[in-house]
Design an enzyme around this catalytic site. Structure first.
Site, PDB file in Angstrom:
ATOM      1  N   CYS A 156      -1.472   5.287  -3.238  1.00  0.00           N
ATOM      2  CA  CYS A 156      -2.648   4.687  -3.866  1.00  0.00           C
ATOM      3  C   CYS A 156      -2.306   3.649  -4.923  1.00  0.00           C
ATOM      4  O   CYS A 156      -3.085   2.708  -5.141  1.00  0.00           O
ATOM      5  CB  CYS A 156      -3.569   5.769  -4.424  1.00  0.00           C
ATOM      6  N   ASP A 157      -1.168   3.764  -5.587  1.00  0.00           N
ATOM      7  CA  ASP A 157      -0.759   2.766  -6.581  1.00  0.00           C
ATOM      8  C   ASP A 157      -0.762   1.358  -5.988  1.00  0.00           C
ATOM      9  O   ASP A 157      -1.041   0.369  -6.673  1.00  0.00           O
ATOM     10  CB  ASP A 157       0.659   3.028  -7.105  1.00  0.00           C
ATOM     11  N   ALA A 158      -0.418   1.289  -4.706  1.00  0.00           N
ATOM     12  CA  ALA A 158      -0.300   0.000  -4.038  1.00  0.00           C
ATOM     13  C   ALA A 158      -1.595  -0.792  -4.087  1.00  0.00           C
ATOM     14  O   ALA A 158      -1.583  -2.032  -4.021  1.00  0.00           O
ATOM     15  CB  ALA A 158       0.128   0.206  -2.586  1.00  0.00           C
TER      16      ALA A 158
END
Length: 368
Positions: A156-158
């Protein structure tokens, strides 16, 4: 006498309430302190002093996202020049890995510098690399243990790191191919990692179905990455388009959930559903949430009556964690899950998140 006592109590309560509402001047002062401290200590890494981050790595890329917002309101061109010097030193290249979202993050700064200075050289390498990615798309799956999964947005950081670059590139070039690629990949990640019941994102596939003290594991900063990324993407899109409406729907769902799970102290827990097990403040994810919520109010998306108090509470909490010399404390070190944070440790991405938050809280209280 009793009447006088009640009046004194009411006055005291009003003074406390007023003290909790920062002025634009106060906000700029705090932002400047934190920005200046970070620039002075830029070559140091507080998670691991023996291994400082590369200037183009994602850690610093996230710092630049906030620093750009601060530079735009600072009345001091030196912040723009500081970032411009970094771009020039590295010939406006993205970081090392061609497909990896983390290594695209610095592209957000390049595009903002292009918007300010109008020099096409600042974004030419990003255009060239993104064109290559589009015409040679990664074929890997999003499953966490599959080979080359991080050539796509499998964590999800992406969604903070790369999609806003694509959205910005679409806006400055008017080339819809960038928007379409971003939409396709963002949807794939959301379909894979978004928990519809909780309106939150799992960090990656390995956390789906796992429990921590009986609660689902939704990493605070991980969701902060997503929420701030959504605001930065929406900023680039036409509100009348289907693409905007897609992101807006996710954004509103997350916003509603976030104010339900905010801690009494004003921050958000490192494990969003596990406040009692993670009582330590964490300022990077919390600052990203503060930014995203304030942005929504300022853009007429979120109701101020419902959301302003949580934003003010969060901002006051973030400011309370700044040391006397201007360092933002309680930033969780590099990680992928709930963990620990300390009052005397920070990280560049936490500073970037705080500056992003300040840029919108400043507008919210009347700053011009």
């Amino acid at each position: 006498m009793r009447h006088l006592f009640l009046v004194i109590i009411l006055i005291s309560l009003n003074i406390v309430a007023f003290a909790q509402t920062p002025t634009p001047k106060n906000i700029k002062e705090e932002m400047k302190r934190v920005a200046d401290w970070q620039i002075e200590h830029f070559d140091q890494c507080y998670s691991n002093p023996k291994n400082p981050h590369h200037p183009l790595a994602w850690h610093n890329g996230a710092l630049y996202v906030g620093m750009v917002k601060w530079a735009a309101m600072a009345d001091d061109n030196s912040y723009w020049e500081w970032m411009k010097n970094i771009g020039e030193k590295y010939n406006w290249q993205l970081h090392e890995r061609k497909y990896h979202a983390d290594d695209h993050t610095v592209g957000q700064m390049y595009i903002e510098l292009y918007r300010k200075y109008g020099d096409k050289e600042m974004i030419t390498p990003t255009i060239k690399q993104f064109d290559y990615i589009m015409y040679h798309p990664a074929q890997s799956k999003l499953n966490w243990k599959t080979p080359y999964n991080q050539d796509r947005w499998s964590w999800c950081d992406a969604l903070f790191m790369s999609p806003p670059v694509w959205a910005k590139l679409y806006k400055v070039t008017s080339e819809k191919k960038y928007l379409q690629f971003m939409m396709d990949e963002f949807k794939a990640t959301t379909d894979f990692l978004f928990d519809k019941k909780e309106s939150l994102y799992y960090r990656d596939e390995s956390y789906i179905g796992e429990l921590d003290h009986g609660t689902k594991i939704f990493w605070g900063r991980g969701n902060g990455w997503v929420f701030a990324g959504l605001a930065n993407i929406l900023e680039e899109l036409d509100p009348s388009t289907k693409e905007y409406k897609y992101f807006l729907k996710i954004y509103k769902k997350m916003a509603k959930r976030l104010i339900e799970i905010q801690t009494p102290q004003g921050h958000w827990a490192m494990s969003l559903l596990g406040q009692e097990f993670y009582p330590t403040p964490e300022t990077s994810g919390s600052s990203f949430f503060t930014f995203g919520l304030a942005w929504g109010i300022n853009n007429g998306i979120l109701d101020a009556e419902t959301y302003k108090d949580p934003v003010m509470k969060a901002w006051n909490a973030m400011v309370s964690y700044i040391t006397d010399d201007g360092m933002l404390g309680y930033v969780q070190p590099v990680g992928a899950a709930p963990g620990k944070a300390w009052p005397d440790k920070t990280e560049v991405y936490g500073t970037g998140a705080f500056l992003s938050a300040g840029s919108e809280v400043y507008k919210l209280v009347g700053g011009k």
